[in-house]
Design a protein around this motif. Structure first.
Motif, PDB file in Angstrom:
ATOM      1  N   GLY A   1      -3.587  18.018  10.401  1.00 18.59           N
ATOM      2  CA  GLY A   1      -2.801  17.977   9.185  1.00 18.59           C
ATOM      3  C   GLY A   1      -3.410  17.118   8.098  1.00 18.59           C
ATOM      4  O   GLY A   1      -4.380  16.390   8.302  1.00 18.59           O
ATOM      5  N   LEU A   2      -2.793  17.214   6.926  1.00 14.55           N
ATOM      6  CA  LEU A   2      -3.267  16.577   5.707  1.00 14.55           C
ATOM      7  C   LEU A   2      -2.433  15.345   5.394  1.00 14.55           C
ATOM      8  O   LEU A   2      -1.201  15.392   5.481  1.00 14.55           O
ATOM      9  CB  LEU A   2      -3.170  17.572   4.544  1.00 14.55           C
ATOM     10  N   VAL A   3      -3.092  14.260   5.003  1.00 16.96           N
ATOM     11  CA  VAL A   3      -2.403  13.076   4.493  1.00 16.96           C
ATOM     12  C   VAL A   3      -2.462  13.122   2.968  1.00 16.96           C
ATOM     13  O   VAL A   3      -3.543  13.232   2.385  1.00 16.96           O
ATOM     14  CB  VAL A   3      -3.050  11.778   5.008  1.00 16.96           C
ATOM     15  N   VAL A   4      -1.314  13.030   2.324  1.00 13.76           N
ATOM     16  CA  VAL A   4      -1.242  13.042   0.862  1.00 13.76           C
ATOM     17  C   VAL A   4      -0.954  11.626   0.379  1.00 13.76           C
ATOM     18  O   VAL A   4       0.003  10.985   0.828  1.00 13.76           O
ATOM     19  CB  VAL A   4      -0.152  14.007   0.357  1.00 13.76           C
ATOM     20  N   ALA A   5      -1.801  11.142  -0.541  1.00 17.73           N
ATOM     21  CA  ALA A   5      -1.693   9.770  -1.041  1.00 17.73           C
ATOM     22  C   ALA A   5      -1.658   9.802  -2.566  1.00 17.73           C
ATOM     23  O   ALA A   5      -2.709   9.735  -3.210  1.00 17.73           O
ATOM     24  CB  ALA A   5      -2.867   8.924  -0.544  1.00 17.73           C
ATOM     25  N   PRO A   6      -0.486   9.902  -3.176  1.00 14.27           N
ATOM     26  CA  PRO A   6      -0.426   9.865  -4.636  1.00 14.27           C
ATOM     27  C   PRO A   6      -0.966   8.541  -5.176  1.00 14.27           C
ATOM     28  O   PRO A   6      -0.835   7.490  -4.545  1.00 14.27           O
ATOM     29  CB  PRO A   6       1.074  10.010  -4.934  1.00 14.27           C
ATOM     30  N   GLY A   7      -1.548   8.601  -6.357  1.00 19.00           N
ATOM     31  CA  GLY A   7      -2.123   7.410  -6.958  1.00 19.00           C
ATOM     32  C   GLY A   7      -1.121   6.633  -7.787  1.00 19.00           C
ATOM     33  O   GLY A   7      -0.123   7.169  -8.271  1.00 19.00           O
ATOM     34  N   CYS A   8      -1.389   5.344  -7.943  1.00 17.19           N
ATOM     35  CA  CYS A   8      -0.586   4.495  -8.817  1.00 17.19           C
ATOM     36  C   CYS A   8      -1.444   3.327  -9.265  1.00 17.19           C
ATOM     37  O   CYS A   8      -2.501   3.050  -8.702  1.00 17.19           O
ATOM     38  CB  CYS A   8       0.677   3.999  -8.130  1.00 17.19           C
ATOM     39  N   HIS A   9      -0.957   2.613 -10.292  1.00 17.42           N
ATOM     40  CA  HIS A   9      -1.720   1.489 -10.828  1.00 17.42           C
ATOM     41  C   HIS A   9      -0.991   0.161 -10.692  1.00 17.42           C
ATOM     42  O   HIS A   9      -1.472  -0.858 -11.181  1.00 17.42           O
ATOM     43  CB  HIS A   9      -2.070   1.736 -12.303  1.00 17.42           C
ATOM     44  N   ASP A  10       0.175   0.154 -10.035  1.00 15.29           N
ATOM     45  CA  ASP A  10       0.901  -1.107  -9.879  1.00 15.29           C
ATOM     46  C   ASP A  10       1.823  -1.032  -8.668  1.00 15.29           C
ATOM     47  O   ASP A  10       1.984   0.017  -8.045  1.00 15.29           O
ATOM     48  CB  ASP A  10       1.673  -1.473 -11.148  1.00 15.29           C
ATOM     49  N   ALA A  11       2.449  -2.175  -8.347  1.00 15.50           N
ATOM     50  CA  ALA A  11       3.275  -2.255  -7.153  1.00 15.50           C
ATOM     51  C   ALA A  11       4.565  -1.467  -7.282  1.00 15.50           C
ATOM     52  O   ALA A  11       5.072  -0.923  -6.295  1.00 15.50           O
ATOM     53  CB  ALA A  11       3.579  -3.724  -6.827  1.00 15.50           C
ATOM     54  N   ILE A  12       5.115  -1.377  -8.488  1.00 13.91           N
ATOM     55  CA  ILE A  12       6.345  -0.597  -8.642  1.00 13.91           C
ATOM     56  C   ILE A  12       6.061   0.885  -8.399  1.00 13.91           C
ATOM     57  O   ILE A  12       6.860   1.595  -7.786  1.00 13.91           O
ATOM     58  CB  ILE A  12       6.989  -0.848 -10.030  1.00 13.91           C
ATOM     59  N   GLY A  13       4.893   1.347  -8.817  1.00 11.09           N
ATOM     60  CA  GLY A  13       4.502   2.718  -8.513  1.00 11.09           C
ATOM     61  C   GLY A  13       4.292   2.925  -7.029  1.00 11.09           C
ATOM     62  O   GLY A  13       4.684   3.959  -6.465  1.00 11.09           O
ATOM     63  N   ALA A  14       3.682   1.948  -6.373  1.00  7.73           N
ATOM     64  CA  ALA A  14       3.470   2.045  -4.933  1.00  7.73           C
ATOM     65  C   ALA A  14       4.799   2.125  -4.191  1.00  7.73           C
ATOM     66  O   ALA A  14       4.953   2.911  -3.246  1.00  7.73           O
ATOM     67  CB  ALA A  14       2.651   0.849  -4.445  1.00  7.73           C
ATOM     68  N   ARG A  15       5.786   1.325  -4.627  1.00  9.43           N
ATOM     69  CA  ARG A  15       7.105   1.372  -3.982  1.00  9.43           C
ATOM     70  C   ARG A  15       7.751   2.741  -4.178  1.00  9.43           C
ATOM     71  O   ARG A  15       8.364   3.293  -3.251  1.00  9.43           O
ATOM     72  CB  ARG A  15       8.009   0.278  -4.530  1.00  9.43           C
ATOM     73  N   ALA A  16       7.617   3.307  -5.365  1.00  7.29           N
ATOM     74  CA  ALA A  16       8.210   4.626  -5.614  1.00  7.29           C
ATOM     75  C   ALA A  16       7.585   5.674  -4.705  1.00  7.29           C
ATOM     76  O   ALA A  16       8.281   6.537  -4.150  1.00  7.29           O
ATOM     77  CB  ALA A  16       8.025   5.003  -7.079  1.00  7.29           C
ATOM     78  N   ILE A  17       6.279   5.621  -4.543  1.00  8.73           N
ATOM     79  CA  ILE A  17       5.580   6.588  -3.692  1.00  8.73           C
ATOM     80  C   ILE A  17       5.996   6.427  -2.238  1.00  8.73           C
ATOM     81  O   ILE A  17       6.306   7.404  -1.544  1.00  8.73           O
ATOM     82  CB  ILE A  17       4.064   6.418  -3.866  1.00  8.73           C
ATOM     83  N   ALA A  18       6.035   5.182  -1.762  1.00 13.75           N
ATOM     84  CA  ALA A  18       6.420   4.941  -0.370  1.00 13.75           C
ATOM     85  C   ALA A  18       7.864   5.352  -0.126  1.00 13.75           C
ATOM     86  O   ALA A  18       8.184   5.979   0.897  1.00 13.75           O
ATOM     87  CB  ALA A  18       6.205   3.472  -0.017  1.00 13.75           C
ATOM     88  N   GLN A  19       8.752   5.023  -1.058  1.00 17.61           N
ATOM     89  CA  GLN A  19      10.158   5.361  -0.871  1.00 17.61           C
ATOM     90  C   GLN A  19      10.412   6.859  -0.946  1.00 17.61           C
ATOM     91  O   GLN A  19      11.404   7.353  -0.397  1.00 17.61           O
ATOM     92  CB  GLN A  19      11.010   4.609  -1.896  1.00 17.61           C
ATOM     93  N   ALA A  20       9.518   7.587  -1.595  1.00 18.92           N
ATOM     94  CA  ALA A  20       9.639   9.052  -1.636  1.00 18.92           C
ATOM     95  C   ALA A  20       9.238   9.692  -0.313  1.00 18.92           C
ATOM     96  O   ALA A  20       9.466  10.895  -0.119  1.00 18.92           O
ATOM     97  CB  ALA A  20       8.792   9.618  -2.765  1.00 18.92           C
TER      98      ALA A  20
END
Length: 278
Positions: free
Chosen positions: A15-34
């Motif tokens: 399978g594939l791992v999808v890792a959306p990009g971000c430039h800050d910690a708030i973006g990282a939290r949004a991606i992880a929480q999604a």
């Protein structure tokens, strides 16, 4: 299981791992929480967010590592980080690996451009020899302390030098010990399939809107990629949102009517995990 080990273990599975990009910690939290399995730290987005400048090699290794440490501390999922060219010669690459590993990120990619580099989607790319970059990959692999800290060998050769040279470089970086190979800007599904056939390593793909074929994550997975990132997508969305927000506030003198595109304060505090703090 640490995020670093979980990424290495997950990439060994189907399978594939999808890792959306971000430039800050708030973006990282949004991606992880999604619910995404990993976060990608974008050098392009960091250049924009930290200094408001294009991705032309202006950020230092220290600035990049500091943001990588912040992202890794903010989320429970692994962070995959852009490490540009390694910020110099072989000694610099060794220090880059040590610093990123100590910062807690799970993987980095090193690209074969000259220093200073530029965004891989820009015109006028200039590359070091494949032999020089293969030696950087070897040094990176030899320097890491944790074998689960992944080294991704990236080539930007497709646009300036053509597909054959890009694949030749991908093979060289795999032979030098790269855990994954990333060929920037592959221009068709046929090119993707050829690279996957010829390179004896798992492949990563960077999706850049308007510059590569418009496929879904499911389609990238079916073709055979193991890791898919959207390096600059969230930064483009953020720039669009901030431009619209600033213009409307200047025009109207109020944020009334904009609330539908905002979190309310209780939701915002819940998003940041306020309940976990004293």
């Amino acid at each position: 299981m640490s995020p670093r080990h979980s990424l290495a273990d997950r990439l060994r599975q189907p399978g594939l791992v999808v890792a959306p990009g971000c430039h800050d910690a708030i973006g990282a939290r949004a991606i992880a929480q999604a619910g995404f399995e990993a976060v990608y730290m974008t050098g392009n987005g960091l250049s924009a967010s930290l200094i408001g400048a294009p991705d032309i090699g202006l950020l230092t290794m220290t600035e990049m590592v500091a943001r990588g440490r912040a992202l890794a501390a903010a989320v429970p999922v692994p962070v995959i980080a852009d490490a540009d060219t390694g910020y110099g010669n072989l000694n610099n690459v060794a220090r880059t690996v040590a610093e990123y590993e100590a910062a807690g990120v799970a993987a980095i990619h090193l690209e074969d451009q000259v220093t200073p580099k530029r965004c891989g989607a820009m015109a006028g790319l200039a590359l070091v020899s494949r032999e020089e970059h293969a030696e950087k990959i070897r040094i990176a692999v030899a320097t890491r302390r944790d074998p689960d800290f992944l080294i991704i060998g990236r080539s930007d050769a497709r646009l300036p030098l053509g597909l054959d040279e890009a694949i030749t470089r991908g093979k060289a970086y795999a032979q030098a010990g790269a855990d994954l190979v990333l060929l920037e800007m592959l221009q068709s599904e046929d090119e993707m399939r050829q690279a996957l056939r010829e390179i004896e390593a798992p492949l990563m793909f960077n999706y850049v809107e308007g510059r590569v074929p418009s496929l879904t994550a499911e389609e990238f997975g079916r073709i055979g990629f193991k890791l898919l990132s959207y390096p600059v997508s969230s930064t483009l969305a953020y720039a669009h949102m901030m431009t619209a927000f600033a213009r409307e506030l200047k025009r109207s003198g109020t944020t009334r009517g904009l609330e539908a595109n905002m979190l309310d304060l209780p939701s915002y505090e819940a998003f940041l995990g306020r309940e976990h703090y004293a």
